[in-house]
Design a protein around this motif. Sequence first.
Motif, PDB file in Angstrom:
ATOM      1  N   UNK B 179       0.798  -1.225   0.000  1.00  0.00           N
ATOM      2  CA  UNK B 179       0.000   0.000   0.000  1.00  0.00           C
ATOM      3  C   UNK B 179       0.829   1.272   0.000  1.00  0.00           C
ATOM      4  N   UNK B 180       2.130   1.166   0.284  1.00  0.00           N
ATOM      5  CA  UNK B 180       2.968   2.367   0.293  1.00  0.00           C
ATOM      6  C   UNK B 180       3.488   2.729  -1.091  1.00  0.00           C
ATOM      7  N   UNK B 181       3.315   1.835  -2.056  1.00  0.00           N
ATOM      8  CA  UNK B 181       3.878   2.073  -3.382  1.00  0.00           C
ATOM      9  C   UNK B 181       2.867   2.724  -4.314  1.00  0.00           C
ATOM     10  N   UNK B 208      -8.482  -7.994  -7.805  1.00  0.00           N
ATOM     11  CA  UNK B 208      -9.734  -7.632  -7.116  1.00  0.00           C
ATOM     12  C   UNK B 208      -9.547  -7.667  -5.597  1.00  0.00           C
ATOM     13  N   UNK B 209      -8.896  -8.746  -5.143  1.00  0.00           N
ATOM     14  CA  UNK B 209      -8.671  -8.898  -3.708  1.00  0.00           C
ATOM     15  C   UNK B 209      -7.778  -7.772  -3.173  1.00  0.00           C
ATOM     16  N   UNK B 210      -6.736  -7.431  -3.932  1.00  0.00           N
ATOM     17  CA  UNK B 210      -5.858  -6.331  -3.517  1.00  0.00           C
ATOM     18  C   UNK B 210      -6.618  -5.014  -3.502  1.00  0.00           C
ATOM     19  N   UNK B 211      -7.507  -4.850  -4.481  1.00  0.00           N
ATOM     20  CA  UNK B 211      -8.294  -3.626  -4.567  1.00  0.00           C
ATOM     21  C   UNK B 211      -9.107  -3.389  -3.297  1.00  0.00           C
ATOM     22  N   UNK B 212      -9.607  -4.471  -2.719  1.00  0.00           N
ATOM     23  CA  UNK B 212     -10.375  -4.337  -1.473  1.00  0.00           C
ATOM     24  C   UNK B 212      -9.489  -3.930  -0.301  1.00  0.00           C
ATOM     25  N   UNK B 213      -8.174  -4.079  -0.474  1.00  0.00           N
ATOM     26  CA  UNK B 213      -7.238  -3.567   0.536  1.00  0.00           C
ATOM     27  C   UNK B 213      -6.715  -2.191   0.102  1.00  0.00           C
ATOM     28  N   UNK B 214      -7.423  -1.566  -0.821  1.00  0.00           N
ATOM     29  CA  UNK B 214      -7.048  -0.247  -1.338  1.00  0.00           C
ATOM     30  C   UNK B 214      -5.708  -0.227  -2.055  1.00  0.00           C
ATOM     31  N   UNK B 215      -5.379  -1.343  -2.698  1.00  0.00           N
ATOM     32  CA  UNK B 215      -4.159  -1.379  -3.497  1.00  0.00           C
ATOM     33  C   UNK B 215      -4.563  -1.517  -4.964  1.00  0.00           C
ATOM     34  N   UNK B 216      -4.150  -0.555  -5.768  1.00  0.00           N
ATOM     35  CA  UNK B 216      -4.488  -0.608  -7.190  1.00  0.00           C
ATOM     36  C   UNK B 216      -3.351  -1.319  -7.908  1.00  0.00           C
TER      37      UNK B 216
END
Lengths: 278, 276
Positions: B179-181, B208-216
């Motif tokens: 999430x920091x990148x 999709x799963x990463x997106x739910x952790x607010x990672x694009x």
Amino acid sequence: MKTLLVALLPDEDIDTSLDAAITIAHKHGSHIIGYMPIPGPILMPVASPMTMVPFDDTMRTRFREMLPTVKAAFEKRMTTEGLSFEFRSDEQTSLNLSLGIIAHARTSDLCIVQMWQSGGKVTADSVESVADIVMASGRPVLALPSQTSRAFAYERVTVAWNASRESARAAFDSVSLLSKAAEVELVWINPQDTPSGNVDIAGAEIATVLARHDIKITDNPISSPSKAGPAIVEQAIRNASDLLVIGAYGHSRLRERILGGATEYILRNPPCAILLSN
Amino acid sequence: MKTILVDVTPFDARDNVLNAAVALAGKNDAHVVGLYVTHARLAFTGLYSLTSPYIHPDTSAIEVTWRAKAEEAITKALANTGLSYEFRHVSTIPSDPMDTLIAQVRLADVFITGIDTDWNDNAVSQSDALGQIIEGAGRPIIIVPEKSDYNPKFDTVSIGWDGSRECIRAVFDAIPILRHYAQCSLISVNVDRADMDARRQSATRMIETLGRHDIVASYKNIKAHGSDIKALRKVGEESDLMILGAYHHRRLRERIFGGVTVSILNSPPCPVFLSR
């Protein structure tokens, strides 16, 4: 815990699994994937020309027939709860439903399954499939006893620790769940028997590390004459825990998965819901 | 990522490793533990067996000097950062240095270490030693390459994507870091035509799963001439962090880490985050 995979099998009481998923989803803002695997037919080889023909198709037919009912029940619960959700279903090539669950669990934060109990004990088949899912998916698995009067919660949690790789995996994989619990107890059965276990500080180090994640945790090294499995189950009962976090010990010898003694005992005699990781 | 364990044995107490730890700790408001394991490297390099019969390694002159150097390095790196930190000295006597190190790694969210360019142990290769840590600890590790002017950046992170259990595990373990990148890509190299759809589907689900952790994140399959390792290395050179699953095959007693893992471990093109 943003993506939860719930295995929906028509022979189970799917509400037990959905209740657990809903409880977690409300606390963590998770998306719920309901997944129903359809078993393949049992195939029989027919000689000349060598082909496989369906021999017994009853399971597949029954699951196919149940599919709309399961899907509707799932969607109705999700809509009522106002949660983000999707339903998935696909056909497997064999009767082994775990394979489908494994494939979908891999890209989920947590996989929720049920353990089939008969006369209070979880059946050997069910233990085996839970172990399969944990080991092969590499994701934490929440295994719910099928015969329970208690609604799933994770207010009071017992975490089994013994400084091993698997217990480290389980403890760190459950951090986000533990941070929402009211009380977490870290239990180390007979730390003096672990080669690397410094009895004086036993679980204090890992408790400090977990506490940095805002987990309300106490550590409790226990000397017990019984083996680790029964001692952990007893302690979870004494703590009136809603959830027990354990590392899944096991290795595969050829095709067969061999579970560690403590893991197997706990899965056979679950005092409450169990979170496993390998 | 609330507890970051960083290797400060003198061979590794270099600015690049400490810089990486400090930058990551700053992003996560984490506690940093500077770990010094007595004679870990002496044991690896074989000196251990020469000195131990005569002098207890904890009190040998060289050991005391190194330990002081290590403590000085961690203090210097963290004193003015406002972050919480500690120096931890762990004696390996009488147990095995590797077991001692692994036991410590299990007590941290992540372990950060460097590459030892002076590695000269014939019995254990460096990638083997790192592989043992990754496998034994069950915690992710970040290996920072040897670059004296290393200055951690948080622009691009690349994930070596093949949809396997190990790879997925690494991605989930890396979520607090991803999430920091600014930019996150899932990258596969030379996927067979037959596997193309399956690979894309697994990547889409992971995204999709990463997106739910607010990672694009995005997915890309690179077609490269030459070896996959070379292509992956090139990706690494253009990234600020690379996420990889550590693969290994058990062949009789011997543990052989997968070719890609070994190559990357031997000379990481950028900081590499590994897990299995």
